[in-house]
Design an enzyme around this catalytic site. Structure first.
Site, PDB file in Angstrom:
ATOM      1  N   ASN A 142      -9.378   1.455   9.375  1.00 49.82           N
ATOM      2  CA  ASN A 142      -8.652   1.059  10.576  1.00 49.82           C
ATOM      3  C   ASN A 142      -9.247   1.727  11.820  1.00 49.82           C
ATOM      4  O   ASN A 142      -9.852   1.094  12.673  1.00 49.82           O
ATOM      5  CB  ASN A 142      -7.165   1.410  10.430  1.00 49.82           C
ATOM      6  CG  ASN A 142      -6.274   0.807  11.522  1.00 49.82           C
ATOM      7  OD1 ASN A 142      -5.108   0.563  11.306  1.00 49.82           O
ATOM      8  ND2 ASN A 142      -6.791   0.554  12.705  1.00 49.82           N
ATOM      9  N   THR A 143      -9.132   3.071  11.861  1.00 54.76           N
ATOM     10  CA  THR A 143      -9.566   3.794  13.059  1.00 54.76           C
ATOM     11  C   THR A 143     -11.044   3.586  13.375  1.00 54.76           C
ATOM     12  O   THR A 143     -11.415   3.499  14.552  1.00 54.76           O
ATOM     13  CB  THR A 143      -9.279   5.302  12.887  1.00 54.76           C
ATOM     14  OG1 THR A 143      -7.917   5.446  12.483  1.00 54.76           O
ATOM     15  CG2 THR A 143      -9.491   6.061  14.182  1.00 54.76           C
ATOM     16  N   LYS A 177       0.880  -1.168   0.000  1.00 52.54           N
ATOM     17  CA  LYS A 177       0.000   0.000   0.000  1.00 52.54           C
ATOM     18  C   LYS A 177       0.915   1.214   0.000  1.00 52.54           C
ATOM     19  O   LYS A 177       1.627   1.472   0.976  1.00 52.54           O
ATOM     20  CB  LYS A 177      -0.908   0.019   1.234  1.00 52.54           C
ATOM     21  CG  LYS A 177      -1.626   1.355   1.373  1.00 52.54           C
ATOM     22  CD  LYS A 177      -2.505   1.449   2.600  1.00 52.54           C
ATOM     23  CE  LYS A 177      -2.806   2.924   2.893  1.00 52.54           C
ATOM     24  NZ  LYS A 177      -3.709   3.108   4.032  1.00 52.54           N
ATOM     25  N   GLY A 228      -8.380   8.779   9.591  1.00 50.46           N
ATOM     26  CA  GLY A 228      -8.757   8.836  11.006  1.00 50.46           C
ATOM     27  C   GLY A 228      -9.807   9.887  11.339  1.00 50.46           C
ATOM     28  O   GLY A 228     -10.159  10.061  12.499  1.00 50.46           O
TER      29      GLY A 228
END
EC number: 2.8.1.10
Lengths: 65, 241
Positions: B192-193, B83, B144
């Site tokens: 993710n977050t 990535k 995020g």
């Protein structure tokens, strides 16, 4: 002799990269090593000996997004 | 696709990965802590038969740093899958597309399978495809931030512009955001977050799993067109007078 490991100076005896990794209790499998800014292939750990002033970077995977 | 960062511990991470139904998990490349060797390896906790590892170049602000990180990742993980993330500044974590394109060109030439994190700019996405990237990963919103898909129209244009898979990366805050990305026809979502930062990450991972499936099904089913005025659902004939 002096070498730099992940940005910190260390005084070590002459030895191979493989033996150095074992000496710091670092499993050579899940890591990657850069010696003087060039990738060192895993197959070369045993035959590559550290020299005065060498710079080692030892990295592995951590959690990330 | 889910990240492995910010979890309270490995157990919570493993259970969240499982609940999310993810097939690909991202990881970061960092220096081994020489002073404290008690730390366990992340790889001891990720079943590589179940998940494909996708190392990222998070924290890189130049093409050179990103390329260097990818080479290290290939050596550590023995895979060409990366990535690619080249950041522009610390406040927004928006991509630096100039450096991103430079790095992508080098990495494709070196045989990497490059999945670039990019702005939701169709022109940049087309350039990344032309360079040989395996997919494009436009952001939904800043990393995020949890702001969701801020510009769904751009994502739609990107999907019409490129042939490679389109994966929305970053910005997802809750399940409906993931569903929206999939309803737009995206091939995947990377987050993710939104999971790791939730009060109950494992429950949120399951919510995301359901949302991605629901969104994909709705996309395949084909939604009705939006209309300004009502259309009755019940027959107009036979109304009692």
């Amino acid at each position: 002799m002096k070498v730099s490991v992940n940005g910190e100076e260390q005084i070590i005896a002459s030895m191979s990269v493989y033996d150095f990794l074992l000496s710091i209790d670092c499993d050579p499998r899940p890591i990657a090593v850069e010696l003087n800014c060039a990738i060192l292939a895993k197959k070369d750990y045993r035959t590559t000996f550290l020299l005065e002033g060498d710079q080692l970077e030892i990295v592995w995977f951590v959690g990330g997004g | 696709m889910v990240g492995t960062g910010k979890y309270a511990d490995f157990e919570q991470m493993c259970r969240s990965l499982e609940a999310s139904g993810a097939e690909i998990v991202t990881v970061a490349v960092r220096r081994v802590n020489i002073a404290d060797r008690n730390k366990e390896s992340l790889l001891d906790h990720i079943d590589l038969k179940k998940y494909t590892l996708l190392p990222n170049t998070a924290g890189c602000y130049s093409a050179d740093e990103a390329v260097r990180t990818c080479r290290l990742a290939r050596e550590a993980g023995l895979s060409d899958f990366v990535k690619l993330e080249v950041l522009g500044d610390e406040k927004t974590l928006f991509p630096n597309n100039e450096e991103l394109l430079k790095a992508a060109k080098i990495l494709v030439k070196e045989g990497f399978t490059v999945l670039p994190y990019t702005t939701d700019d169709p022109i940049v996405c087309k350039k990344l495809e032309d360079l040989g990237c395996a997919a494009v990963m436009p952001l939904g919103a800043p990393i995020g931030s949890g702001l969701g898909i801020r510009n769904p129209y751009n994502i739609r244009i990107i999907m019409e512009t490129v042939k490679v898979p389109v994966i929305v990366d970053a910005g997802v805050g809750t399940a409906s955001d993931a569903a929206i990305a999939m309803e737009l026809g995206c091939d995947g979502v990377l987050m993710n977050t939104a999971i790791a930062g939730a009060k109950d990450p494992i429950a949120m991972a399951e919510a995301m799993n359901l949302a991605v499936r629901a969104g994909r099904l709705a996309y395949l089913a084909g939604r009705i067109p939006r209309k300004l005025y009502a259309t009755a659902s019940s027959p107009l004939e036979g109304v009692i007078e």
